[in-house]
Write an enzyme that holds these catalytic residues in place. Structure first.
Site, short mmCIF file in Angstrom:
data_model
loop_
_atom_site.label_atom_id
_atom_site.label_comp_id
_atom_site.label_asym_id
_atom_site.label_seq_id
_atom_site.Cartn_x
_atom_site.Cartn_y
_atom_site.Cartn_z
N ASP A 1 -1.79 6.47 6.41
CA ASP A 1 -2.87 5.63 5.90
C ASP A 1 -3.17 4.57 6.96
OD1 ASP A 1 -4.55 3.83 4.71
OD2 ASP A 1 -3.26 3.41 2.99
N LYS B 1 -12.59 -1.96 7.06
CA LYS B 1 -11.85 -2.88 7.92
C LYS B 1 -12.32 -2.70 9.38
CE LYS B 1 -8.54 -2.23 4.36
NZ LYS B 1 -8.24 -3.52 3.74
N TRP C 1 0.83 -1.22 0.00
CA TRP C 1 0.00 0.00 0.00
C TRP C 1 0.85 1.25 0.00
CZ3 TRP C 1 -4.58 -0.14 -1.92
CH2 TRP C 1 -5.29 -1.36 -1.90
#
Lengths: 360, 360
Positions: free
Chosen positions: B172, B196, B102
């Protein structure tokens, strides 16, 4: 309290059978042991839900095979930027028709990426009609022609699809998509926020002709690149899975009532009933030229604006909610999207007639 | 079939009490006569839901008053573009830590808007640890420092918050937010996709220090301008109302179990149990350095990869689903977010031990 007739312009009513299904499947979708919102978007359960929703939408709108259907995020307002970023394709300018508040927003955002030629405007007439085909001053060098077939705030709907020659015609169908059959092949790109006739807010659908993909402005965020989204089946990142599922339930419901031909007939009856009530009354008034009146959004004013609050209050007591007009227009607005049953419009009309007798 | 223990990396499990509430309120939210998804986002019912969700999130994370909390769309991937567009603020470059898949995506998108200085990378070690503070080569002229506190795919989590001096630290937190207490004041901006630890996919939360707002790159789409969204309370256009509501139910659930201190203790126990089972076994292996192991995403491999399919199949038969590792890493991955109860981890651990006995 029972469920109400909710005349919100969006988010708006959802069909009760859709909500009941969603309720029944909330803890567990069809033996999967989980809610759709809990599913991996790459798992076979969600992939089947996503594919079925797309197939049903394609069937409902008879989308030709050379069009991609994308399930994206950010609403129509994000598309206002994505459209010039994707569709200017080396050209300096695009044509836009200025027919109401949402046209104006689309124009204002497009101006940040290129030149906008306003090819028709009804602003001087306070957006009370759609311009005729012969009023459009299309330019030769425009990359595309953008318009808003139905203006949610002003309640103005084009009674025809503009002929723009071989230019791609781009349409913000947020508040009219699925309200009746359309000929998708007339368009280069159709987009629509879901929260009126498709499903919950947080999903925007883009239907785009394949030959228009793949030539974006340099600063285009990857997530706004239609080609990237098309190449990844709208799963470049995690899509709004639960909204996609609810949209699929709405498509299934639409098919069940006979598709857009049947839906269109119901919508025509609903709109006719409401406009006739307004026109027959000496108390209520709709400012839009009859040929351009929206089937979906019906603004109206009371002869005495001092009664506006009383109208809202008494309507609410009769389980008729969210009738207040947009702050920029005032008065009332009844949005009567697909999920509003004819019984809701009948109840509103009965209430209006009674209100006029009492207060008129 | 009963509800399963779903180890998906996201979208992921939601707390069962949240789903039950959503089910019970699907046809009608608290006497309103409508589903939350049907409410006008500007009506008082939804405004109260939105405000309560924000207040609860602020309370859970102890967000200081000089930070805005935004409820946006497009996932973390859209933020990969929005961050340089909003935070470069006249500077030419930003520092990024490269610690997994990511991070790499964030870096790649940021390079489209400015220069990226990679201030640390563990790529040569296949992202099996977080870099130490003394390994960071921060630059003087960077507008901000970006990192990924928890890498969902590699299962690597920073055991500390980097000290970046007076530069805004951008994180993030998609797969770690709300898993334990954090000190928000250490960050300039925190962002997190909801799917999530927050709620359903289709919502992304941005927590941003106010002094960083208001100086975007010229081509920034209005919808990606944090100042516009902050000035409009995340309602510049229609927000993802139903996802916002579900997130609010999750926040309420978190408060009910004692907030992030309590949640953190549960998460520590869950992670410890699973890693201990892996480390005690001669059959399962996790490649990450112990100090950098994620509390949320636990990748592991089998001594014999030919048994991978058998493992997945037998696990599924035991109601333990979505354990397949990311295609880029292989093996297995158990994501054990907040909504995964300790009983789910115990069931997985029991299954793993039994599997090893049978096949090891």
């Amino acid at each position: 309290m029972a469920r109400v007739y909710n005349f919100s312009a969006g988010p708006a009513m959802l069909p009760e059978p859709v909500l009941s299904r969603a309720r029944d499947e909330m803890l567990e979708w069809r033996g999967s042991g989980m809610c759709v919102a809990e599913m991996s978007h790459r798992g076979k359960e969600f992939m089947s839900i996503a594919a079925q929703a797309e197939a049903d939408l394609r069937e409902l709108l008879a989308v030709p095979s050379n069009y991609k259907v994308l399930f994206l995020q950010g609403g129509a307002s994000t598309q206002f930027a994505a459209i010039p970023m994707n569709l200017l394709r080396g050209a300096a300018s695009a044509d836009y028709l200025n027919t109401g508040s949402w046209s104006k927003k689309a124009i204002s955002e497009a101006r940040r990426y290129g030149q906008v030629h306003v090819a028709a405007s009804t602003e001087a007439e306070r957006f009370t009609r759609a311009p005729g085909q012969d009023e459009l001053t299309l330019s030769d060098d425009a990359a595309y022609v953008h318009y808003t077939p139905n203006e949610t705030i002003e309640g103005v709907e084009f009674p025809y699809v503009p002929d723009v020659g071989d230019k791609p015609l781009v349409a913000d169908m947020s508040s009219t998509i699925l309200s009746r059959p359309i000929d998708v092949s007339r368009f280069g790109l159709i987009y629509a926020g879901a929260q009126k006739n498709i499903g919950p807010a947080g999903l925007v659908i883009v239907i785009v002709r394949e030959d228009l993909l793949g030539q974006t402005l340099p600063a285009t965020p990857t997530m706004l690149d239609y080609k990237v989204q098309a190449d990844n089946d709208s799963m470049y990142n995690t899509p709004p899975t639960y909204a996609w599922y609810l949209a699929g339930l709405v498509f299934e419901w639409l098919k069940g009532i006979g598709g857009l031909q049947a839906m269109g007939k119901i919508n025509a009856r609903k709109a006719e009933l409401l406009y006739k009530t307004i026109d027959d009354s000496g108390f209520f008034k709709n400012p839009v030229e009859p040929a351009s009146r929206s089937w979906m959004n019906v603004p109206f004013t009371l002869a005495n604006p001092e009664l506006d609050d009383t109208f809202i209050k008494e309507a609410k007591a009769a389980n008729l909610t969210t009738l207040k007009g947009h702050r920029s227009v005032g008065g009332m607005r009844a949005s009567i999207y697909n999920a509003m049953p004819i019984e809701g419009v009948e109840a509103l009309v009965g209430f209006m007639q009674e209100f006029e007798r009492k207060h008129g």
